[in-house]
Design a protein around this motif. Structure first.
Motif, PDB file in Angstrom:
ATOM      1  N   MET A 275       4.300   9.240  -7.675  1.00 39.04           N
ATOM      2  CA  MET A 275       3.694   8.831  -6.438  1.00 39.04           C
ATOM      3  C   MET A 275       4.747   8.877  -5.331  1.00 39.04           C
ATOM      4  SD  MET A 275       2.322   5.194  -5.112  1.00 39.04           S
ATOM      5  CE  MET A 275       1.576   4.854  -6.608  1.00 39.04           C
ATOM      6  N   ILE A 276       4.304   9.163  -4.138  1.00 34.45           N
ATOM      7  CA  ILE A 276       5.196   9.185  -2.984  1.00 34.45           C
ATOM      8  C   ILE A 276       5.409   7.752  -2.514  1.00 34.45           C
ATOM      9  CG2 ILE A 276       5.481  10.003  -0.625  1.00 34.45           C
ATOM     10  CD1 ILE A 276       3.541  12.279  -1.355  1.00 34.45           C
TER      11      ILE A 276
ATOM     12  N   HIS B 209       1.084   8.232   4.402  1.00 30.21           N
ATOM     13  CA  HIS B 209       0.339   9.401   3.942  1.00 30.21           C
ATOM     14  C   HIS B 209      -0.269   9.143   2.567  1.00 30.21           C
ATOM     15  CE1 HIS B 209       3.276  10.993   6.848  1.00 30.21           C
ATOM     16  NE2 HIS B 209       2.267  11.764   7.212  1.00 30.21           N
ATOM     17  N   ALA B 210       0.489   8.483   1.700  1.00 28.03           N
ATOM     18  CA  ALA B 210      -0.020   8.163   0.369  1.00 28.03           C
ATOM     19  C   ALA B 210      -1.151   7.139   0.462  1.00 28.03           C
ATOM     20  CB  ALA B 210       1.107   7.637  -0.513  1.00 28.03           C
ATOM     21  N   CYS B 211      -1.026   6.155   1.363  1.00 30.58           N
ATOM     22  CA  CYS B 211      -2.094   5.159   1.538  1.00 30.58           C
ATOM     23  C   CYS B 211      -3.390   5.827   1.973  1.00 30.58           C
ATOM     24  CB  CYS B 211      -1.675   4.097   2.557  1.00 30.58           C
ATOM     25  SG  CYS B 211      -0.457   2.945   1.939  1.00 30.58           S
TER      26      CYS B 211
ATOM     27  N   PRO C  17      -4.915   0.721  -2.101  1.00 24.43           N
ATOM     28  CA  PRO C  17      -3.464   0.968  -2.078  1.00 24.43           C
ATOM     29  C   PRO C  17      -2.644  -0.160  -2.704  1.00 24.43           C
ATOM     30  CG  PRO C  17      -4.423   1.466   0.055  1.00 24.43           C
ATOM     31  CD  PRO C  17      -5.489   0.809  -0.769  1.00 24.43           C
ATOM     32  N   ASP C  18      -3.193  -1.381  -2.739  1.00 25.14           N
ATOM     33  CA  ASP C  18      -2.471  -2.491  -3.361  1.00 25.14           C
ATOM     34  C   ASP C  18      -2.273  -2.280  -4.857  1.00 25.14           C
ATOM     35  OD1 ASP C  18      -2.140  -3.823  -0.987  1.00 25.14           O
ATOM     36  OD2 ASP C  18      -3.939  -5.059  -1.227  1.00 25.14           O
ATOM     37  N   ASP C  19      -3.129  -1.465  -5.469  1.00 23.20           N
ATOM     38  CA  ASP C  19      -2.952  -1.161  -6.887  1.00 23.20           C
ATOM     39  C   ASP C  19      -1.697  -0.329  -7.124  1.00 23.20           C
ATOM     40  OD1 ASP C  19      -5.275  -2.526  -7.359  1.00 23.20           O
ATOM     41  OD2 ASP C  19      -6.529  -0.709  -7.443  1.00 23.20           O
ATOM     42  N   TYR C  20      -1.203   0.353  -6.091  1.00 22.01           N
ATOM     43  CA  TYR C  20      -0.033   1.210  -6.204  1.00 22.01           C
ATOM     44  C   TYR C  20       1.233   0.528  -5.689  1.00 22.01           C
ATOM     45  CZ  TYR C  20      -3.323   4.912  -7.214  1.00 22.01           C
ATOM     46  OH  TYR C  20      -4.294   5.671  -7.780  1.00 22.01           O
ATOM     47  N   LEU C  21       1.101  -0.724  -5.298  1.00 18.56           N
ATOM     48  CA  LEU C  21       2.239  -1.491  -4.778  1.00 18.56           C
ATOM     49  C   LEU C  21       3.065  -2.021  -5.939  1.00 18.56           C
ATOM     50  CD1 LEU C  21       3.308  -2.536  -2.020  1.00 18.56           C
ATOM     51  CD2 LEU C  21       2.028  -4.615  -2.447  1.00 18.56           C
ATOM     52  N   HIS C  22       4.377  -1.990  -5.806  1.00 19.71           N
ATOM     53  CA  HIS C  22       5.263  -2.479  -6.858  1.00 19.71           C
ATOM     54  C   HIS C  22       5.059  -3.981  -7.042  1.00 19.71           C
ATOM     55  CE1 HIS C  22       9.009  -3.385  -9.015  1.00 19.71           C
ATOM     56  NE2 HIS C  22       8.986  -2.119  -9.363  1.00 19.71           N
TER      57      HIS C  22
END
Length: 88
Positions: free
Chosen positions: A1-2, A13-15, A25-30
């Motif tokens: 993932m970017i 851009h990824a969001c 997008p919160d699912d992709y947050l660390h």
């Protein structure tokens, strides 16, 4: 993932791409940036410590500053010019 500079936060851009795919997008947050992690880190209050006179002494030698090395090249002049000397 970017990611935005490898910080763990997706870049804009990824969001947008994640939103376009109808995902959150919160699912992709660390995990480091989640509220639960923050609350767990500060769950216990820090207790004050006694002064340095009550600290236990250790056998470890103190860290010394590094040895100064002479740099290659011509050394700089250490003299100062007189104030009354005219400038060119």
């Amino acid at each position: 993932m970017i990611r935005n500079g490898e910080t763990g936060i997706p870049c804009p851009h990824a969001c947008y791409a994640i939103w376009h795919n109808k995902q959150d997008p919160d699912d992709y947050l660390h995990m480091y940036y989640h509220k639960d992690t923050y609350l767990k880190a500060y769950e216990y209050a820090l207790q004050p410590i006694n002064g340095s006179h009550e600290w236990t002494k250790s056998s470890i030698q103190p860290v010394l500053p590094p040895v100064e090395k002479t740099m290659p090249g011509r050394p700089k002049k250490k003299r100062r010019k007189a104030k009354n000397k005219s400038k060119k």
